[in-house]
Design an enzyme around this catalytic site. Structure first.
Site, PDB file in Angstrom:
ATOM      1  N   TYR A   1       0.835  -1.215   0.000  1.00 44.99           N
ATOM      2  CA  TYR A   1       0.000   0.000   0.000  1.00 44.99           C
ATOM      3  C   TYR A   1       0.869   1.266   0.000  1.00 44.99           C
ATOM      4  O   TYR A   1       0.594   2.227  -0.715  1.00 44.99           O
ATOM      5  CB  TYR A   1      -0.945   0.010   1.211  1.00 44.99           C
ATOM      6  CG  TYR A   1      -1.719   1.310   1.314  1.00 44.99           C
ATOM      7  CD1 TYR A   1      -2.607   1.689   0.326  1.00 44.99           C
ATOM      8  CD2 TYR A   1      -1.528   2.172   2.401  1.00 44.99           C
ATOM      9  CE1 TYR A   1      -3.309   2.897   0.401  1.00 44.99           C
ATOM     10  CE2 TYR A   1      -2.224   3.367   2.491  1.00 44.99           C
ATOM     11  CZ  TYR A   1      -3.111   3.722   1.484  1.00 44.99           C
ATOM     12  OH  TYR A   1      -3.788   4.908   1.564  1.00 44.99           O
TER      13      TYR A   1
ATOM     14  N   ARG B   1       1.749   6.791  -6.758  1.00 45.80           N
ATOM     15  CA  ARG B   1       0.650   7.723  -7.023  1.00 45.80           C
ATOM     16  C   ARG B   1       1.091   9.161  -6.767  1.00 45.80           C
ATOM     17  O   ARG B   1       0.785  10.069  -7.547  1.00 45.80           O
ATOM     18  CB  ARG B   1      -0.548   7.361  -6.142  1.00 45.80           C
ATOM     19  CG  ARG B   1      -1.681   8.368  -6.221  1.00 45.80           C
ATOM     20  CD  ARG B   1      -2.918   7.898  -5.477  1.00 45.80           C
ATOM     21  NE  ARG B   1      -2.683   7.586  -4.068  1.00 45.80           N
ATOM     22  CZ  ARG B   1      -3.621   7.185  -3.226  1.00 45.80           C
ATOM     23  NH1 ARG B   1      -4.868   7.010  -3.658  1.00 45.80           N
ATOM     24  NH2 ARG B   1      -3.343   6.925  -1.969  1.00 45.80           N
TER      25      ARG B   1
ATOM     26  N   TYR C   1      -1.049  13.089   6.297  1.00 49.43           N
ATOM     27  CA  TYR C   1      -0.688  12.068   7.279  1.00 49.43           C
ATOM     28  C   TYR C   1       0.813  12.146   7.540  1.00 49.43           C
ATOM     29  O   TYR C   1       1.600  12.346   6.614  1.00 49.43           O
ATOM     30  CB  TYR C   1      -0.986  10.661   6.744  1.00 49.43           C
ATOM     31  CG  TYR C   1      -2.440  10.215   6.776  1.00 49.43           C
ATOM     32  CD1 TYR C   1      -3.417  10.911   7.468  1.00 49.43           C
ATOM     33  CD2 TYR C   1      -2.818   9.055   6.101  1.00 49.43           C
ATOM     34  CE1 TYR C   1      -4.739  10.472   7.480  1.00 49.43           C
ATOM     35  CE2 TYR C   1      -4.131   8.607   6.111  1.00 49.43           C
ATOM     36  CZ  TYR C   1      -5.087   9.320   6.799  1.00 49.43           C
ATOM     37  OH  TYR C   1      -6.375   8.878   6.809  1.00 49.43           O
TER      38      TYR C   1
ATOM     39  N   ARG D   1     -11.299  13.658   1.236  1.00 49.07           N
ATOM     40  CA  ARG D   1     -12.327  12.871   1.929  1.00 49.07           C
ATOM     41  C   ARG D   1     -13.586  12.740   1.090  1.00 49.07           C
ATOM     42  O   ARG D   1     -14.294  11.740   1.163  1.00 49.07           O
ATOM     43  CB  ARG D   1     -12.669  13.507   3.281  1.00 49.07           C
ATOM     44  CG  ARG D   1     -11.508  13.534   4.257  1.00 49.07           C
ATOM     45  CD  ARG D   1     -11.034  12.157   4.641  1.00 49.07           C
ATOM     46  NE  ARG D   1      -9.819  12.211   5.454  1.00 49.07           N
ATOM     47  CZ  ARG D   1      -9.080  11.149   5.743  1.00 49.07           C
ATOM     48  NH1 ARG D   1      -9.420   9.944   5.298  1.00 49.07           N
ATOM     49  NH2 ARG D   1      -7.997  11.264   6.469  1.00 49.07           N
TER      50      ARG D   1
ATOM     51  N   GLU E   1     -14.213  -0.490   5.913  1.00 45.58           N
ATOM     52  CA  GLU E   1     -14.149   0.783   5.175  1.00 45.58           C
ATOM     53  C   GLU E   1     -15.447   0.932   4.376  1.00 45.58           C
ATOM     54  O   GLU E   1     -15.932  -0.041   3.802  1.00 45.58           O
ATOM     55  CB  GLU E   1     -12.918   0.775   4.257  1.00 45.58           C
ATOM     56  CG  GLU E   1     -12.683   2.091   3.537  1.00 45.58           C
ATOM     57  CD  GLU E   1     -11.344   2.110   2.779  1.00 45.58           C
ATOM     58  OE1 GLU E   1     -10.293   1.814   3.389  1.00 45.58           O
ATOM     59  OE2 GLU E   1     -11.364   2.430   1.578  1.00 45.58           O
TER      60      GLU E   1
HETATM   61  C1  3EB Z   1      -7.874   6.379   5.321  1.00 42.69           C
HETATM   62  O1  3EB Z   1      -8.738   7.189   5.665  1.00 42.69           O
HETATM   63  C2  3EB Z   1      -8.358   4.986   5.006  1.00 42.69           C
HETATM   64  O2  3EB Z   1      -5.151   5.492  -0.478  1.00 42.69           O
HETATM   65  O3  3EB Z   1      -6.686   5.987  -1.938  1.00 42.69           O
HETATM   66  C3  3EB Z   1      -9.332   5.358   2.225  1.00 42.69           C
HETATM   67  C4  3EB Z   1      -9.632   5.848   0.953  1.00 42.69           C
HETATM   68  C5  3EB Z   1      -8.054   4.959   2.497  1.00 42.69           C
HETATM   69  C6  3EB Z   1      -8.658   5.940  -0.031  1.00 42.69           C
HETATM   70  C7  3EB Z   1      -6.335   5.674  -0.790  1.00 42.69           C
HETATM   71  C8  3EB Z   1      -7.064   5.056   1.508  1.00 42.69           C
HETATM   72  C9  3EB Z   1      -7.361   5.539   0.253  1.00 42.69           C
HETATM   73  O4  3EB Z   1      -6.667   6.660   5.257  1.00 42.69           O
HETATM   74  C10 3EB Z   1      -7.701   4.410   3.828  1.00 42.69           C
END
Ligand code: 3EB
Length: 333
Positions: free
Chosen positions: A143, A150, A203, A216, A324
Site C-alpha cells: 500500500y 501515485r 498524514y 475525503r 471501510e
Molecule cells: C484512510 O482514511 C483509510 O489510499 O486511496 C481510504 C480511501 C483509504 C482511499 C487511498 C485510503 C485511500 O486513510 C484508507
C-alpha cells in the site's frame, strides 16, 4: 432504477452479473469477479475486472450509465470512454516485486488520456491492491509502495491538494494493482475535508514515505452529488477501536455523517447538509468474513432501506482497520 438515477449523467447502478441492458449506454463498468483480468473492452465498453469475490457465481458488475454519445479507446493498457461530460478510464499494473514506477507510469498514462480529451478534473478513483498489507521486494508495504507511485504521478501531473480526487484504496484477491477513475470536463467541483480527520495528504511520515493523495469527498456542481471516499475508523490520523469491528463501523459512519453534514459543508461554502440516509451505491469492505453479519446490521440501521449496498470481504490499507465504507451522498430532495 429510480427515475432520478435514470435521468442523471454517470450515476452508477449496481446491476447483477448479466444486467448490462445495452452496451451503448455504458460509459464504463467494474466487474467484481472470482478472477482478475487486464482492463478490456470486449463487451463494447471499458471494463475493469477485479478479483473481489471468492466464487465467480457471486460476480456482479457496477455500471456507470450515460445518456450521452460515447466515444471509446485504449492506449498502453488503459481503456477509456467519454461522453462529452464524463471520462472513465481503467488501468492495471501486473503483479510485481515493486510498484512505484509502474503505478506512476500507469496513472500518468490515464491522466494524460483524460486531459488530452479535455477532461481535466479527476474527481473519483478506485484502487484495488492485491496483497495490500504484504511487502514488496524491498520490504515496503505494498500500500505504501502504491502511495509513493501515485504521489510521483500527481507531482508530475501538477495535482495539488485542491485537485485530489475522492478515492478508495482497498485490497483485492489477486492480480497486482488495478484502478479506475471518473473525470469531468466542465463540471465545477470542490474538495471536502473532514475536521475530525487529518487530511490524508497530510498524514505523518510514520504511515509511509508519501501520504495518500486523496480528498475525503468531492462535490460536483452539475449533479450536486458528493462522492464520499472510502472511510474508516480514523480520528486525527490514528486508527481508533483496534480489534473492535462494531465500534470501527460506527466510527466510520460517524466520519461520513460529519463529512457530509450541514456544519462541515457550510465550512466549505456549501449548503444542503446530508446524512448517511442520503447515501446511495454504498460499498462496504470488511476484513474478516466473520464480521460481515455485524457490519451489515450496523450499516442497515444507518442507511436508507432502498440504498443498494455491496459488501466485500477483503483487506484494507492499514492492518488494524477492519472496515471501510464509501458511497455517494445524493443532493437532498
Ligand atoms: C484512510 O482514511 C483509510 O489510499 O486511496 C481510504 C480511501 C483509504 C482511499 C487511498 C485510503 C485511500 O486513510 C484508507
Amino acid at each position: 432504477m429510480s427515475a432520478e438515477t435514470a435521468s442523471t449523467y454517470a450515476l452508477p447502478v449496481l446491476t447483477p452479473a448479466f444486467g448490462v441492458a445495452s452496451a451503448s449506454t455504458v460509459l464504463g463498468a467494474i466487474r467484481y469477479a472470482g478472477r482478475h483480468r487486464e482492463p478490456h473492452d470486449d463487451a463494447g465498453y471499458p471494463e475493469l475486472t477485479v478479483q473481489l469475490v471468492r466464487d465467480d457465481a457471486d460476480a456482479f458488475t457496477e455500471v456507470w450509465h450515460t445518456s450521452g454519445e460515447v466515444e471509446r479507446g485504449s492506449r498502453d493498457g488503459v481503456v477509456y470512454a467519454h461522453d462529452g461530460e464524463h471520462f472513465f478510464a481503467a488501468g492495471h499494473v501486473r503483479e510485481a516485486r515493486g510498484y512505484t514506477d509502474a503505478i506512476a507510469t500507469a496513472y500518468l498514462t490515464a491522466l494524460d488520456l483524460a486531459r488530452s480529451h479535455g477532461y481535466h478534473r479527476m474527481f473519483r478513483v478506485w484502487n484495488y491492491l492485491h496483497r495490500i498489507n504484504g511487502r514488496n521486494a524491498e520490504g515496503l508495504e505494498i500500500y505504501r509502495d502504491f502511495c509513493l507511485g501515485r504521489a510521483i504521478a500527481f507531482d508530475r501531473a501538477g495535482l495539488g491538494a485542491g485537485d485530489l480526487p475522492a478515492a478508495t484504496g482497498v485490497g483485492s484477491l489477486g492480480g497486482g494493482i488495478a484502478f479506475c477513475f471518473l473525470a469531468t470536463r466542465s463540471g465545477h467541483s470542490l474538495n471536502i475535508e473532514n475536521t475530525r480527520q487529518v487530511p490524508a495528504y497530510r498524514y505523518p511520515r510514520r504511515y509511509g514515505p508519501r501520504p495518500p493523495g486523496f480528498a475525503r469527498a468531492t462535490w460536483l456542481s452539475d449533479s450536486g452529488h458528493i462522492y464520499v471516499s472510502g472511510t474508516a475508523s480514523i480520528v486525527g490520523h490514528r486508527t481508533v477501536h483496534p480489534g473492535r469491528v462494531d465500534r470501527q463501523c460506527r466510527e466510520a459512519l460517524a466520519n461520513i455523517a460529519h463529512v457530509i453534514g450541514a456544519e462541515n459543508l457550510a465550512a466549505h461554502g456549501l449548503t444542503d447538509g446530508r446524512t448517511p440516509r442520503d447515501l446511495r451505491n454504498v460499498k462496504v469492505y470488511v476484513r474478516e468474513h466473520a464480521d460481515l453479519a455485524q457490519v451489515r446490521e450496523i450499516c442497515a440501521e444507518a442507511l436508507a432501506p432502498d440504498c443498494a449496498v455491496a459488501y466485500f470481504t477483503t483487506d484494507i490499507c492499514r492492518s488494524d482497520l477492519l472496515v471501510e465504507i464509501e458511497g455517494i451522498a445524493m443532493t437532498p430532495a
